[in-house]
Design an enzyme around this catalytic site. Structure first.
Site, PDB file in Angstrom:
ATOM      1  N   THR A 133     -36.878 -29.063 -33.351  1.00 35.95           N
ATOM      2  CA  THR A 133     -35.288 -28.787 -33.886  1.00 35.95           C
ATOM      3  C   THR A 133     -34.720 -28.320 -32.442  1.00 35.95           C
ATOM      4  O   THR A 133     -35.415 -27.646 -31.777  1.00 35.95           O
ATOM      5  CB  THR A 133     -35.355 -27.922 -34.788  1.00 35.95           C
ATOM      6  OG1 THR A 133     -35.660 -26.462 -34.758  1.00 35.95           O
ATOM      7  CG2 THR A 133     -36.048 -28.314 -36.181  1.00 35.95           C
ATOM      8  N   HIS A 134     -33.434 -28.570 -32.338  1.00 34.67           N
ATOM      9  CA  HIS A 134     -32.570 -28.282 -31.422  1.00 34.67           C
ATOM     10  C   HIS A 134     -33.349 -28.668 -29.863  1.00 34.67           C
ATOM     11  O   HIS A 134     -33.086 -27.936 -28.863  1.00 34.67           O
ATOM     12  CB  HIS A 134     -32.504 -26.751 -31.449  1.00 34.67           C
ATOM     13  CG  HIS A 134     -31.833 -26.387 -32.482  1.00 34.67           C
ATOM     14  ND1 HIS A 134     -30.331 -26.253 -32.763  1.00 34.67           N
ATOM     15  CD2 HIS A 134     -32.273 -25.713 -33.654  1.00 34.67           C
ATOM     16  CE1 HIS A 134     -30.094 -25.890 -33.849  1.00 34.67           C
ATOM     17  NE2 HIS A 134     -31.046 -25.514 -34.584  1.00 34.67           N
TER      18      HIS A 134
ATOM     19  N   SER B 230     -38.062 -51.290 -10.589  1.00 30.81           N
ATOM     20  CA  SER B 230     -37.056 -50.961  -9.853  1.00 30.81           C
ATOM     21  C   SER B 230     -36.977 -51.572  -8.590  1.00 30.81           C
ATOM     22  O   SER B 230     -38.083 -52.013  -8.137  1.00 30.81           O
ATOM     23  CB  SER B 230     -37.105 -49.545  -9.424  1.00 30.81           C
ATOM     24  OG  SER B 230     -36.346 -49.070  -8.169  1.00 30.81           O
TER      25      SER B 230
ATOM     26  N   LYS C  28     -41.889 -47.458 -10.436  1.00 32.99           N
ATOM     27  CA  LYS C  28     -41.126 -47.384 -11.685  1.00 32.99           C
ATOM     28  C   LYS C  28     -41.577 -48.363 -12.628  1.00 32.99           C
ATOM     29  O   LYS C  28     -41.652 -49.540 -12.346  1.00 32.99           O
ATOM     30  CB  LYS C  28     -39.707 -47.604 -11.517  1.00 32.99           C
ATOM     31  CG  LYS C  28     -39.121 -46.272 -10.531  1.00 32.99           C
ATOM     32  CD  LYS C  28     -39.371 -44.763 -11.383  1.00 32.99           C
ATOM     33  CE  LYS C  28     -38.366 -44.920 -12.564  1.00 32.99           C
ATOM     34  NZ  LYS C  28     -37.091 -45.283 -12.541  1.00 32.99           N
TER      35      LYS C  28
ATOM     36  N   ASN D 152     -39.460 -49.243 -16.079  1.00 31.32           N
ATOM     37  CA  ASN D 152     -38.457 -48.934 -16.805  1.00 31.32           C
ATOM     38  C   ASN D 152     -38.278 -49.292 -18.235  1.00 31.32           C
ATOM     39  O   ASN D 152     -38.470 -50.445 -18.419  1.00 31.32           O
ATOM     40  CB  ASN D 152     -37.099 -49.214 -16.041  1.00 31.32           C
ATOM     41  CG  ASN D 152     -37.077 -48.651 -14.672  1.00 31.32           C
ATOM     42  OD1 ASN D 152     -37.294 -47.614 -14.544  1.00 31.32           O
ATOM     43  ND2 ASN D 152     -36.744 -49.347 -13.972  1.00 31.32           N
TER      44      ASN D 152
ATOM     45  N   GLU E 264     -33.399 -48.663 -24.100  1.00 29.02           N
ATOM     46  CA  GLU E 264     -32.095 -48.285 -23.602  1.00 29.02           C
ATOM     47  C   GLU E 264     -31.117 -49.219 -24.098  1.00 29.02           C
ATOM     48  O   GLU E 264     -29.851 -48.655 -24.630  1.00 29.02           O
ATOM     49  CB  GLU E 264     -31.938 -48.187 -22.022  1.00 29.02           C
ATOM     50  CG  GLU E 264     -32.970 -47.079 -21.565  1.00 29.02           C
ATOM     51  CD  GLU E 264     -33.087 -47.066 -20.016  1.00 29.02           C
ATOM     52  OE1 GLU E 264     -33.527 -46.061 -19.431  1.00 29.02           O
ATOM     53  OE2 GLU E 264     -33.021 -48.123 -19.416  1.00 29.02           O
TER      54      GLU E 264
END
Length: 398
Positions: free
Chosen positions: A154-155, A278, A284, A286, A291
């Site tokens: 939470t938070h 990348s 990398k 990704n 996304e």
């Protein structure tokens, strides 16, 4: 030539502005307008307006248009504005006089309403299938990995213990809600507007609207012709609300997977085949797919706002503003269908790292359980809460 041509000159710039990109968008509606035209022609034959031979020629012509469209050989010229004009002109050229008769008892208003609803029925059915695949992928994943312990947050902070099954089960429950909403929206879509004309019914001829509704697989008809026009924009808003709700589910799942796949968490990872690289950093991997799903929620939510804005402040009956609802509807369906498919693949394929999850099960996750244990010994909850909090502050050196 347009369907409303009256042999009077129209400013070419005005015509181009009014038509916009309808001729491109309407490629998607060609098979649906053909289906509606076949049903309409059969109905006109049944009430004695068209001869049996004319109905047969029209149906054969419309089937040929569907075949040509399927092969990418049925163009819609910008000057034709939309698929309705292109189809009628083709029929008139290829079938003859019967092609001039098929518009009897219709307006472009109820034509587009019917074609869009048929498209929506198909697209919603496909969305239902893709949500079912996502639900099955989640169920299989829970059965395989559900017992793995992991922190609940939470938070954005560690809060209490949970399991992978509870975490993924939250999204399975969300998909079930989305499927229920889909059924409700599909029921609203499943009413035929064909035969309502421009919004005031058809004078002189008694059309059999129930017949065309049955031919097209609708559950019933929209009874009030003015409301048939007013439903445009309102109905699309309901469809888009469903799509944005589905996308919110996918957005939240994608966001979790993105967070949990960082090196700092390390709870999950995507197979290399699911990732991009990348152009500068050789190491990398990704998670672009996640996304883009996360981002497309905002695309679909914006489409809902766009359509609701277009439909607002309009007086009853058809207004040309409503023609602009088509593009955001198509855009949102494309984004949602693709995203649902991608997330089912991701749920099937992501790697859940049990040891990383277990390492994250640190002592503070059990603080609430410690307070409750004191309560069972007779300590009032608020006192138990403060006693456990004080212990954790001491341990942290605060």
């Amino acid at each position: 030539m347009t369907l409303w041509d009256r042999d009077a000159p129209v400013d070419a710039a005005i015509l181009a502005f009014s038509a916009g990109n309808e001729h491109q968008l309407d490629q998607r509606l060609v098979p649906y307008d053909c289906a509606a035209s076949i049903a309409h022609a059969r109905m006109l034959g049944a009430i004695g307006v068209l001869a049996e031979e004319e109905v047969a020629r029209l149906q054969a012509g419309l089937e040929e248009i569907r075949r040509l469209h399927g092969e990418g050989k049925f163009p819609i010229a910008p000057a034709q504005e939309d698929c309705h004009t292109a189809i009628e002109e083709w029929l008139t050229h290829e079938v003859g006089e019967a092609g001039k008769k098929i518009h009897l008892g219709r307006s472009r208003n109820d034509q587009v309403l019917t074609a869009v609803r048929l498209y929506e029925k198909d697209a919603l059915a496909e969305l239902g299938r893709r949500l079912a695949r996502l639900a099955a992928a989640l169920a299989a994943r829970i059965a395989r990995d559900g017992a793995i312990p992991m922190p609940g947050y939470t938070h954005m902070q560690r809060a209490m213990p949970t399991t992978a099954g509870t975490w993924l089960g939250a999204f399975a429950a969300a998909v079930r809600d989305d499927e229920e909403l889909l059924r409700a929206v599909a029921a609203l879509v499943d009413r035929s507007p064909l035969g309502t004309g421009a919004g005031f019914g058809i004078p002189v001829f008694a059309l059999d609207r129930a017949l065309t509704a049955r031919e097209l697989g609708f559950a019933g008809v929209l009874e009030n012709p003015i409301y048939a026009q007013m439903s445009r924009g309102k109905l699309e808003g309901s469809v888009l609300h469903l799509l944005s709700t589905v996308m919110l589910t996918l957005n939240r799942l994608a966001s979790d997977l993105l967070l949990f796949s960082t090196a700092e968490f390390g709870f999950v990872s995507l197979p290399e085949a699911f990732c991009t690289g990348s152009s500068i950093m050789p190491q990398k991997r990704n998670p672009d797919v996640l996304e883009l799903v996360r981002a497309r929620y905002h695309v679909v939510a914006a489409a809902e706002g766009e359509v609701r804005g277009l439909a607002g402040n309009l007086s009853s009956g058809y207004q040309r503003d409503l023609g602009l609802t088509k593009e955001p509807l198509f855009r949102a369906f494309d984004a949602t269908l693709a995203s649902a498919d991608m997330m089912a693949r991701v749920v099937d394929g992501f790697l859940l790292h049990a040891e990383a999850c277990r390492r994250a099960m640190t002592r503070e996750l059990h603080a609430t359980a410690e307070a409750y244990a004191l309560v069972k010994e007779g300590v009032p909850f608020r006192d138990a809460y403060r006693r456990v909090a004080a212990r954790y502050r001491r341990d942290a050196g605060e």
